[in-house]
Design a protein around this motif. Sequence first.
Motif, PDB file in Angstrom:
ATOM      1  N   ILE A 187       0.841  -1.201   0.000  1.00  0.00           N
ATOM      2  CA  ILE A 187       0.000   0.000   0.000  1.00  0.00           C
ATOM      3  C   ILE A 187       0.877   1.251   0.000  1.00  0.00           C
ATOM      4  O   ILE A 187       0.620   2.221  -0.724  1.00  0.00           O
TER       5      ILE A 187
ATOM      6  N   MET B 119      -6.274  -2.187   0.775  1.00  0.00           N
ATOM      7  CA  MET B 119      -5.993  -2.810  -0.517  1.00  0.00           C
ATOM      8  C   MET B 119      -7.202  -2.726  -1.450  1.00  0.00           C
ATOM      9  O   MET B 119      -7.065  -2.354  -2.627  1.00  0.00           O
TER      10      MET B 119
ATOM     11  N   SER C 280      -5.237   4.717   1.002  1.00  0.00           N
ATOM     12  CA  SER C 280      -4.536   5.191   2.195  1.00  0.00           C
ATOM     13  C   SER C 280      -5.495   5.848   3.173  1.00  0.00           C
ATOM     14  O   SER C 280      -5.323   5.744   4.389  1.00  0.00           O
TER      15      SER C 280
END
Length: 301
Positions: free
Chosen positions: A45, A211, A223
């Motif tokens: 990520i 994800m 995020s």
Amino acid sequence: MDNLQTVAVILLPMFVGFCFRLPAPALRLTDHLLNVCVYLILLLIGMGLAQVENLGRELGGIAFYALLLFALLTGCNLAAMRWFDRRFAWQPASAAAAPHQVSFANGLKQLATVLLGLVLGLLLPAAWLPHQDIGHYTLMAMIFLVGLQLRGGGIPLRQILLNRRGLQLSVVFMLSCAAAGLLFALCVPKVSVWQGLALSSGYGWYSLSGMLMAQSYGAAWGSVALLNDLLRELFALAVIPVLMRRTAYSAVGIGGATSMDFALPVIQHAGGLAVVPVAVSFGFVVNLAAPLMMVLFGSMG
């Protein structure tokens, strides 16, 4: 059909994992493997975030949107579960127990892993960056391991599904999350209703939400989802012992998906063994629903 296939690909590993009963040594190994998967996903990520154009300008927005989403979710969750506590009043036998020692080390490690991925993504040549499918396969492996752990917990599926209070609490919790997602969409004009619902459906499962939202809306929104769910985890650890004294169901529900694993020792310590079946039932349903809701809402817009 594509939406149903995506949901099946996400949920099938969990059901397959639940079909296998492993001995204790093997379960300990799955704990380590699950930990590896979680940190690998967080690293990926962070590396994906590094590929966002105009990253410097985006970071402030990511923090703002994550804090706004967290505030809306916390407010709606607590209001709904406070009503549930008044409607079905119940006090655990050990509600007066001393507060559990809270550790934020795991949350800090997880944030540090994302930052490490961000640094690697900025420094490494594009040819060295992992293929995007690696994140998808790691996610499936993580969900499979979660299924193994659910079966290895020794609690029959029938006992989980027949815990009426746990099921009722999970419905109230998920509806309050949906309300927060709608409010978030109203507050942020560029966020659609479906996107708001998707972002609010991580339920505290940060590695999964980060994800899936990155796949649906890009690394920046992934995020936002990740940071929001990490904040939920840290907040839950701090307030569960306090909430358990007067509002036991709120204490169980505030942790979302973590109530049946990471937050469960805190819940048990503050509320006693009587609260464990409710927490496990609630957590099981929420864990099952999180990928389903995020994939469905994320595919709609």
